[in-house]
Design an enzyme around this catalytic site. Structure first.
Site, PDB file in Angstrom:
ATOM      1  N   SER A   1      50.949 -34.247-138.833  1.00 59.33           N
ATOM      2  CA  SER A   1      52.275 -34.258-139.470  1.00 59.33           C
ATOM      3  C   SER A   1      53.376 -34.380-138.426  1.00 59.33           C
ATOM      4  O   SER A   1      54.367 -35.090-138.639  1.00 59.33           O
ATOM      5  CB  SER A   1      52.484 -32.981-140.282  1.00 59.33           C
ATOM      6  OG  SER A   1      51.562 -32.934-141.346  1.00 59.33           O
TER       7      SER A   1
ATOM      8  N   LYS B   1      41.984 -27.457-140.187  1.00 61.06           N
ATOM      9  CA  LYS B   1      43.286 -26.999-139.708  1.00 61.06           C
ATOM     10  C   LYS B   1      44.006 -26.432-140.912  1.00 61.06           C
ATOM     11  O   LYS B   1      44.247 -27.156-141.885  1.00 61.06           O
ATOM     12  CB  LYS B   1      44.107 -28.138-139.107  1.00 61.06           C
ATOM     13  CG  LYS B   1      45.535 -27.666-138.818  1.00 61.06           C
ATOM     14  CD  LYS B   1      46.500 -28.682-138.266  1.00 61.06           C
ATOM     15  CE  LYS B   1      47.849 -27.961-138.098  1.00 61.06           C
ATOM     16  NZ  LYS B   1      48.940 -28.807-137.667  1.00 61.06           N
TER      17      LYS B   1
ATOM     18  N   SER C   1      47.315 -24.924-142.291  1.00 63.30           N
ATOM     19  CA  SER C   1      48.747 -24.707-142.071  1.00 63.30           C
ATOM     20  C   SER C   1      49.404 -23.948-143.205  1.00 63.30           C
ATOM     21  O   SER C   1      50.630 -23.868-143.268  1.00 63.30           O
ATOM     22  CB  SER C   1      49.453 -26.065-141.892  1.00 63.30           C
ATOM     23  OG  SER C   1      48.947 -26.736-140.764  1.00 63.30           O
TER      24      SER C   1
END
Lengths: 316, 316, 316, 316
Positions: free
Chosen positions: B65, B184, B186
């Protein structure tokens, strides 16, 4: 709604107030006991309070979300507060959930809690006119409540149920009020909890609102926890706090990891009905939640038993 | 969209692949460098990669991102992947963000990343038809991508941007796939991160997705972190990981606390434009974000400078 | 990504542009045809376009959400636009969905659409960095796109998929731009649609984004509709518009009520896979959606058939 | 909390009950009158009720969201219900908002409303334990309330404040109960309102919950409206209903369009404080909202005045 004399224990005259209350450590938000007809069961509640009194818990939070406070009448709330105040052993802190939907009702219930000897009042954000609960409205609300209260006020951030999240800026502003002494943060956003800690003086107690992130909250600077799990596993929750205080982080990590599945079962998955069912399996009085909340179905109860058995903490 | 030969480094033939990649430690999701006209600036990017190569970072995540992946054309993505692959020092892991909005584009970009020598592909949940992204759709999506990939696949849970949260059940199911090796995360929900850890084998790497909860993620069982802050403060982020590995929790706590305000500034508050501005102030190439993202305004830049100065990590 | 000559029809030179395009009436956002391997099926698409050409539809919207635009590569988008431009009968408006995630890609695709003779470009709000899409970012985005475009620009408000809702203030500001001529509003909030109408000049076309509230949108001042249902039931949708125009409100109400269940089936319930399955049952080419979207399961297909049969509009 | 005799009007014995109540037409959810100290102002409320009695309104809804019901004590609620019952002119329907957070309190307040002669009870979804309010919980809740009630029960769908949306399936199921006779739908999703209408028998009244989509609701099959605007502009709201009933759709559209800006001002923009301020400017008693809600600031009041003046309905 004024208090009848029989409840009038004036506990804080006996044990002193402001000088003894320090919001630190482990507090369960205790459930309210109901009988099968849905009425209050004060004896059952008192029985549980005696059990909790015999543990190392630092105190009890009465009329929190796990206490089903929105489902009690004003009179019942006072009755519950009084019952606990009578049953509690000296030396334990008593915190009353006094957040109502109008400023005046919150102030009144806080006054009753103070008279009953409660050490502090925990006040949830108003939860109906949510889009109207601007920072300004919340600021004025909490300041009005804190100004009127004879006991310290604790903020209660509970986005899942109340639909509002208190910003770091708002909490920082409110922490400057001399009679606002802490926050129970149930949001589950560990970064925000860390920011609460950093934006407020150390005298302002940030308390982790769940047993699933108790250690993480402490690592981020929290001063303790107010958590459903402490009803069921008070010794283990206090042990976790002790391990942290002793800087025995390795064991603390391990214990925290073991507590997550139990806690998720009695909060996220089965919530209040699950907590009550688990208490019943562990020597406490559980009883039914009050309607519209429904007790666990048989299959859910079996699943819960399996989870608890697996956890190793509870034989059932 | 096929790769031209000049990019064709076939890096993993040189340094080996499956036997060397272990998803552990600290990885920055690096920003993509643009010039003032909004075009790719590969030399600037290569310059940054050289700087990061000289740090103890375990590897780089390209096209995350913070790499503004959704704002690049397919050709530009390949160019960026190739640029980094050429500039990186041996011994660092290379992870490519290859999540696109169709299964076939994700598979194709993953194949290109594999050919360029990338060690793994990180695949975000599809983010347009969000209410249609049922567990079943996501399961089939990731299984199709993992089956087709010559390199290991990493899940990428990013509710803030993608609008979808991967459930613990889904992650547990996907972790059983031999070619899906980690996530991952987030989301910032530390309880869910802990549940990911508990629901997956230890060989499955759960990575904290933000510098604000890196230590808390590690305490909950994460294997490392993929975090914007590691772009700006690679030494400090690696130090935090090292302190944790050494069980020096007291110092780790302190360092984590110091990192929160810097990280909030370059993520939650000012996001990618803020990260780029901060990089510029700290010896890296920052440059503008690509439109529609706007660079910081003057007043924001001044505020950011103040925050960084206060943090003590960056003199500006 | 530049257009090859074979697509270069320059349709608007033949039929004129600005003077003929008026955004009024009924437009389907047409689905993109794929073969069973997931590749483009241009002949199938052309076949459908010929069928729609023979109806009273005012034009077609190509590469809208029902066109699965986010799941196509840039080259495929141009191919689809060109295919439709070649197949369409003269006199129908052609609108291209050209919203990409970077300003420059949107501008480029809009330019290609203009060259292919499209009458207007419909531009969805960028949908990845959603919390960063402030009013200011959106304002600059649309102004940049509109300034660069050789054809009129239409806003596309699609909160369900894009995760962003355009405020009345923003739409009012953008409506002042000479090259922004309307909005497709799929939010489903009839009050906001009415406010869009009231905050913009009558030359700015507010279009209802769903067949479920087409008549209500018209009653609130909308100038027409862009709706999935018009793919399946073009005659009926045009009939509804005609009844409204003739002020035959009683019959319009009745027809609108009959259309709701069909429309809910092919949008809210089964979405694009449902629309495609329904088209197959009604003489059009449906075909599979592109992965990760999954085709209807057998039981869903049977349910859909039942719904369509009940509606009376489609024998199957 | 039982009713004292002085309130005991037993209105429905005089005018009959089930045979006279038909939930059709225009009903304002009336505000509760407070004095400047925040106490109830029953005389002011009675004065307003007399004014509304002289209009063509079909009846009044007491203790709805605009009545600030969550901010009243149980005793105050009874007082307000009694005050209105005494002041109302014969022939107007009286509907009591009796939704509390526990099943038993809702049942008790509904019984008090019945005894006071109310024609029906409107029951909002419980709004605290929102993620626990599953379809099953809501189904059992409403069935328990309806079974216990001596007067018909009306559902109240209010997602903005209560945080819950009632599904079409749930409403359809509940509509089958002989004592559940309608729904006030404030969701603002016109498609869902249309589906409520289609999924329930015609004897089940679907009422539009806002003056901004009153006509659209009627066009979609609603039987009338319960809307804040009817407090301020009862004649105009009734006129709109009449125009619709007379099938004078063209004039109805025009009037609906004129009402949107006024209604948005007193609902979405300024909400209850705005409605009260507007009432004050239009010959009614407005007074302050109860805290924590704050009265309009001076600048807001000026803006509101401007809006009302522009609307042409109110000279101020």
């Amino acid at each position: 709604m004024m208090l009848t004399l029989s409840y009038n224990i004036i506990r804080h005259e006996v044990i002193g107030m402001a000088d003894t209350f320090e919001f630190r450590g482990v507090y369960p938000p205790i459930p309210t006991a109901f009988d099968d007809a849905g009425g209050l069961a004060p004896d059952r509640l008192a029985h549980n309070v005696e059990l909790w009194s015999a543990t190392p818990l630092d105190g009890l939070v009465v009329l929190g979300s796990n206490g089903e406070f929105p489902q009690l009448t004003p009179d019942e709330k006072v009755k519950v507060l009084a019952t606990v105040a009578e049953a509690i052993e000296e030396g334990k802190d008593l915190i009353a959930g006094t957040g109502c939907l109008s400023t005046r009702e919150t102030i009144e219930l806080t006054a009753e809690a103070a008279e009953l000897g409660y050490d502090a009042a925990m006040v949830v954000t108003p939860y109906y006119y949510r889009p109207r609960m601007t920072e300004k409205v919340l600021l004025e609300y909490y300041e009005a409540v804190a100004a009127a209260a004879d006991i310290p006020v604790i903020l209660y951030n509970m986005p899942t149920f109340a639909g509002i999240n208190m910003s770091v800026e708002l909490v920082a502003q409110l922490a400057a009020h001399p009679n606002i002494v802490g926050i129970k943060d149930s949001a589950g956003n560990i970064t925000q909890l860390a920011e609460y800690v950093q934006a407020t003086p150390d005298s302002f107690a940030v308390m982790a609102g769940s047993g699933s992130f108790f250690l993480h909250g402490l690592m981020a600077g929290a001063h303790g926890g107010v958590m459903a799990l402490a009803n069921l596993l008070p010794w283990e929750c206090c042990k976790l706090y002790e391990l942290f205080e002793e800087e025995n982080y390795a064991e603390a990590r391990e214990l925290q990891a073991q507590l997550v599945p139990v806690n998720q079962a009695v909060t996220a998955n089965y919530s209040i009905p699950g907590l009550k069912a688990a208490l019943s399996l562990h020597g406490y009085y559980g009883g039914p939640p009050r309607r519209p909340l429904l007790p666990l179905e048989k299959s859910e109860l079996e699943e819960l038993k399996g989870l608890l058995r697996e956890s190793g903490f509870i034989g059932c």
